[in-house]
Design a protein around this motif. Structure first.
Motif, PDB file in Angstrom:
ATOM      1  N   ASP A  46       0.820  -1.213   0.000  1.00 22.85           N
ATOM      2  CA  ASP A  46       0.000   0.000   0.000  1.00 22.85           C
ATOM      3  C   ASP A  46       0.853   1.262   0.000  1.00 22.85           C
ATOM      4  OD1 ASP A  46      -2.375  -1.423  -0.021  1.00 22.85           O
ATOM      5  OD2 ASP A  46      -2.490  -1.507   2.173  1.00 22.85           O
ATOM      6  N   ILE A  47       1.899   1.278   0.803  1.00 19.57           N
ATOM      7  CA  ILE A  47       2.793   2.449   0.847  1.00 19.57           C
ATOM      8  C   ILE A  47       3.491   2.614  -0.496  1.00 19.57           C
ATOM      9  CG2 ILE A  47       4.898   3.350   1.904  1.00 19.57           C
ATOM     10  CD1 ILE A  47       3.947   2.080   4.542  1.00 19.57           C
ATOM     11  N   TRP A  48       3.963   1.518  -1.057  1.00 22.89           N
ATOM     12  CA  TRP A  48       4.653   1.551  -2.344  1.00 22.89           C
ATOM     13  C   TRP A  48       3.702   2.023  -3.448  1.00 22.89           C
ATOM     14  CZ3 TRP A  48       9.566   1.650  -3.344  1.00 22.89           C
ATOM     15  CH2 TRP A  48      10.043   1.336  -4.610  1.00 22.89           C
ATOM     16  N   THR A  49       2.458   1.533  -3.447  1.00 20.77           N
ATOM     17  CA  THR A  49       1.465   1.944  -4.426  1.00 20.77           C
ATOM     18  C   THR A  49       1.125   3.418  -4.276  1.00 20.77           C
ATOM     19  OG1 THR A  49       0.539  -0.288  -4.413  1.00 20.77           O
ATOM     20  CG2 THR A  49      -0.825   1.424  -5.361  1.00 20.77           C
ATOM     21  N   ASN A  50       0.982   3.879  -3.038  1.00 17.63           N
ATOM     22  CA  ASN A  50       0.684   5.293  -2.803  1.00 17.63           C
ATOM     23  C   ASN A  50       1.821   6.191  -3.281  1.00 17.63           C
ATOM     24  OD1 ASN A  50      -1.850   4.836  -1.724  1.00 17.63           O
ATOM     25  ND2 ASN A  50      -1.088   4.690   0.368  1.00 17.63           N
ATOM     26  N   LEU A  51       3.051   5.744  -3.114  1.00 18.97           N
ATOM     27  CA  LEU A  51       4.187   6.531  -3.573  1.00 18.97           C
ATOM     28  C   LEU A  51       4.134   6.739  -5.077  1.00 18.97           C
ATOM     29  CD1 LEU A  51       6.996   7.877  -3.118  1.00 18.97           C
ATOM     30  CD2 LEU A  51       7.966   5.594  -3.495  1.00 18.97           C
ATOM     31  N   PHE A  52       3.858   5.687  -5.818  1.00 19.80           N
ATOM     32  CA  PHE A  52       3.888   5.756  -7.278  1.00 19.80           C
ATOM     33  C   PHE A  52       2.557   6.153  -7.903  1.00 19.80           C
ATOM     34  CE2 PHE A  52       7.760   3.412  -6.563  1.00 19.80           C
ATOM     35  CZ  PHE A  52       8.594   3.935  -7.534  1.00 19.80           C
ATOM     36  N   SER A  53       1.534   6.397  -7.103  1.00 20.13           N
ATOM     37  CA  SER A  53       0.240   6.778  -7.670  1.00 20.13           C
ATOM     38  C   SER A  53       0.160   8.265  -7.976  1.00 20.13           C
ATOM     39  CB  SER A  53      -0.894   6.378  -6.732  1.00 20.13           C
ATOM     40  OG  SER A  53      -0.795   7.096  -5.513  1.00 20.13           O
ATOM     41  N   GLY A  54       1.024   9.064  -7.394  1.00 19.04           N
ATOM     42  CA  GLY A  54       1.010  10.506  -7.649  1.00 19.04           C
ATOM     43  C   GLY A  54       1.600  10.854  -9.006  1.00 19.04           C
ATOM     44  N   LEU A  55       1.076  11.908  -9.610  1.00 13.54           N
ATOM     45  CA  LEU A  55       1.534  12.325 -10.932  1.00 13.54           C
ATOM     46  C   LEU A  55       3.002  12.765 -10.914  1.00 13.54           C
ATOM     47  CD1 LEU A  55       0.864  12.863 -13.893  1.00 13.54           C
ATOM     48  CD2 LEU A  55       0.153  15.164 -13.215  1.00 13.54           C
ATOM     49  N   ALA A  56       3.409  13.447  -9.866  1.00 13.08           N
ATOM     50  CA  ALA A  56       4.798  13.922  -9.781  1.00 13.08           C
ATOM     51  C   ALA A  56       5.767  12.742  -9.779  1.00 13.08           C
ATOM     52  CB  ALA A  56       4.984  14.772  -8.530  1.00 13.08           C
ATOM     53  N   MET A  57       5.441  11.697  -9.049  1.00 21.87           N
ATOM     54  CA  MET A  57       6.327  10.527  -9.001  1.00 21.87           C
ATOM     55  C   MET A  57       6.345   9.792 -10.341  1.00 21.87           C
ATOM     56  SD  MET A  57       8.445   9.138  -7.088  1.00 21.87           S
ATOM     57  CE  MET A  57       9.413   7.666  -7.076  1.00 21.87           C
ATOM     58  N   LYS A  58       5.201   9.754 -11.004  1.00 27.99           N
ATOM     59  CA  LYS A  58       5.161   9.117 -12.323  1.00 27.99           C
ATOM     60  C   LYS A  58       6.017   9.889 -13.324  1.00 27.99           C
ATOM     61  CE  LYS A  58       0.756   6.814 -11.796  1.00 27.99           C
ATOM     62  NZ  LYS A  58      -0.589   6.589 -12.297  1.00 27.99           N
ATOM     63  N   VAL A  59       5.940  11.205 -13.281  1.00 27.58           N
ATOM     64  CA  VAL A  59       6.748  12.023 -14.187  1.00 27.58           C
ATOM     65  C   VAL A  59       8.228  11.877 -13.850  1.00 27.58           C
ATOM     66  CG1 VAL A  59       7.269  14.412 -14.858  1.00 27.58           C
ATOM     67  CG2 VAL A  59       4.893  13.646 -14.683  1.00 27.58           C
ATOM     68  N   PHE A  60       8.559  11.884 -12.564  1.00 27.62           N
ATOM     69  CA  PHE A  60       9.947  11.720 -12.131  1.00 27.62           C
ATOM     70  C   PHE A  60      10.487  10.353 -12.549  1.00 27.62           C
ATOM     71  CE2 PHE A  60      12.927  11.902  -8.190  1.00 27.62           C
ATOM     72  CZ  PHE A  60      13.951  12.423  -8.964  1.00 27.62           C
ATOM     73  N   THR A  61       9.688   9.320 -12.402  1.00 28.68           N
ATOM     74  CA  THR A  61      10.099   7.978 -12.810  1.00 28.68           C
ATOM     75  C   THR A  61      10.260   7.895 -14.321  1.00 28.68           C
ATOM     76  OG1 THR A  61       8.974   7.042 -10.896  1.00 28.68           O
ATOM     77  CG2 THR A  61       9.518   5.524 -12.669  1.00 28.68           C
ATOM     78  N   PHE A  62       9.341   8.520 -15.061  1.00 27.63           N
ATOM     79  CA  PHE A  62       9.465   8.543 -16.518  1.00 27.63           C
ATOM     80  C   PHE A  62      10.736   9.278 -16.942  1.00 27.63           C
ATOM     81  CE2 PHE A  62       8.627  10.702 -20.608  1.00 27.63           C
ATOM     82  CZ  PHE A  62       8.634   9.572 -21.414  1.00 27.63           C
ATOM     83  N   ALA A  63      11.051  10.371 -16.265  1.00 27.77           N
ATOM     84  CA  ALA A  63      12.280  11.111 -16.561  1.00 27.77           C
ATOM     85  C   ALA A  63      13.498  10.236 -16.280  1.00 27.77           C
ATOM     86  CB  ALA A  63      12.337  12.394 -15.742  1.00 27.77           C
ATOM     87  N   ALA A  64      13.454   9.475 -15.196  1.00 27.91           N
ATOM     88  CA  ALA A  64      14.568   8.586 -14.867  1.00 27.91           C
ATOM     89  C   ALA A  64      14.698   7.465 -15.901  1.00 27.91           C
ATOM     90  CB  ALA A  64      14.392   8.010 -13.469  1.00 27.91           C
ATOM     91  N   LEU A  65      13.580   6.882 -16.317  1.00 33.24           N
ATOM     92  CA  LEU A  65      13.619   5.824 -17.332  1.00 33.24           C
ATOM     93  C   LEU A  65      14.153   6.357 -18.658  1.00 33.24           C
ATOM     94  CD1 LEU A  65      10.213   4.007 -16.713  1.00 33.24           C
ATOM     95  CD2 LEU A  65      12.486   3.059 -16.353  1.00 33.24           C
ATOM     96  N   SER A  66      13.680   7.522 -19.045  1.00 40.93           N
ATOM     97  CA  SER A  66      14.154   8.133 -20.292  1.00 40.93           C
ATOM     98  C   SER A  66      15.636   8.482 -20.191  1.00 40.93           C
ATOM     99  CB  SER A  66      13.350   9.394 -20.602  1.00 40.93           C
ATOM    100  OG  SER A  66      11.996   9.071 -20.763  1.00 40.93           O
ATOM    101  N   SER A  67      16.057   8.922 -19.027  1.00 38.63           N
ATOM    102  CA  SER A  67      17.466   9.247 -18.822  1.00 38.63           C
ATOM    103  C   SER A  67      18.339   8.016 -18.953  1.00 38.63           C
ATOM    104  CB  SER A  67      17.668   9.885 -17.448  1.00 38.63           C
ATOM    105  OG  SER A  67      17.026  11.131 -17.386  1.00 38.63           O
ATOM    106  N   VAL A  68      17.876   6.908 -18.415  1.00 40.91           N
ATOM    107  CA  VAL A  68      18.633   5.657 -18.545  1.00 40.91           C
ATOM    108  C   VAL A  68      18.767   5.292 -20.024  1.00 40.91           C
ATOM    109  CG1 VAL A  68      18.564   3.178 -18.085  1.00 40.91           C
ATOM    110  CG2 VAL A  68      18.082   4.787 -16.252  1.00 40.91           C
TER     111      VAL A  68
END
Length: 115
Positions: A46-68
């Motif tokens: 639940d904590i892990w899902t809540n962390l990644f459910s926010g738009l800011a975290m999704k954008v940050f993760t997408f930026a990290a994936l694209s950076s890789v």
């Protein structure tokens, strides 16, 4: 002179800036995830899902994936041009590595936006 500036070919300055920018994004993401694990006493689904459910975290993760993906693309191009002299083999290896990096990002997006 203008045709060189308007072309789609890469140059050394662009590669240098891209590598540094992607390294900064990946470092920031790694530090954030590390900070999350250090400050969270118990990580549940639940904590892990809540962390990644926010738009800011999704954008940050997408930026990290694209950076890789960009980091791999430029870094492996530099390594392969130094060590693999056969143009056909180098092109094939680059194609395979770029395809793997792209698939990595696509799978990451499916997982990320599925939360």
């Amino acid at each position: 002179m203008l045709t060189q500036q308007a072309s789609l070919k890469r140059n050394g300055v662009q590669d240098f800036v891209t590598i540094r920018a992607t390294a900064i994004i990946m470092t920031a993401y790694s530090l954030f995830i590390g900070w999350f694990f250090i400050t969270t006493s118990e990580v549940t689904f639940d904590i892990w899902t809540n962390l990644f459910s926010g738009l800011a975290m999704k954008v940050f993760t997408f930026a990290a994936l694209s950076s890789v993906m960009l980091h791999i693309r430029i870094g492996m191009w530099q390594v392969l041009t130094d060590y693999v002299k056969a143009a056909g083999l180098r092109s094939a290896i680059q194609f395979i590595l770029n395809l793997i990096a792209f698939v990595y990002v696509v799978i990451g997006l499916f997982v990320l936006w599925g939360v």
